[in-house]
Design an enzyme around this catalytic site. Sequence first.
Site, short mmCIF file in Angstrom:
data_model
loop_
_atom_site.label_atom_id
_atom_site.label_comp_id
_atom_site.label_asym_id
_atom_site.label_seq_id
_atom_site.Cartn_x
_atom_site.Cartn_y
_atom_site.Cartn_z
N HIS A 60 0.87 -1.17 0.00
CA HIS A 60 0.00 0.00 0.00
C HIS A 60 0.91 1.23 0.00
CE1 HIS A 60 -3.72 -2.07 2.00
NE2 HIS A 60 -3.08 -2.90 1.17
N GLU A 62 0.68 4.16 1.45
CA GLU A 62 0.86 4.81 2.75
C GLU A 62 1.87 4.06 3.61
OE1 GLU A 62 -3.61 5.01 1.66
OE2 GLU A 62 -2.02 3.51 1.65
N CYS A 90 -5.90 2.48 5.63
CA CYS A 90 -6.46 1.31 6.30
C CYS A 90 -5.74 1.14 7.65
CB CYS A 90 -6.28 0.07 5.42
SG CYS A 90 -4.57 -0.50 5.29
#
Length: 154
Positions: A60, A62, A90
């Site tokens: 991901h 992030e 998330c």
Amino acid sequence: MTDHAFDEFDHDAHMREALSLAREAAARGDEPFGSVLVRDDEVIMAESNRINTENDRRRHPELHLAYRACRELTPGERAETVMYTSTEPCPMCAGGMRKAGFAQVRYSVGGDELDELGGDSPPVRSAVILEDITAVVGPICNEAGREVHEAYGW
């Protein structure tokens, strides 16, 4: 750096860059997520989702930016950094960001909107995980962010 200094950042421009990275991810076969790290109103790092092309569920943007920032920036530099991300992080990403200690995260599409758009909404919102560490701000450029998810077609 004070919260007021972050008000001077060009939030829309940075979010548009994160959304462009999300579109690039989707175009190459990854999920539509993109993020940039900004310090002193300048993009210093950028990533897009690579869970399919790298065959790694952890890729991901992030989480990868949090990892890179911890390796490349001092704690003080990270505390002066804002992450702009196409979608609210998330829980996995928020956990990594908690360790990084960014000043803020600004998102376009909230985790609460993902079910409606066809993705999975997270069981815990990022503000709960990042409480007292990183301010969570959003949505920003929400219509454009929603368009990215709608085009992806979950």
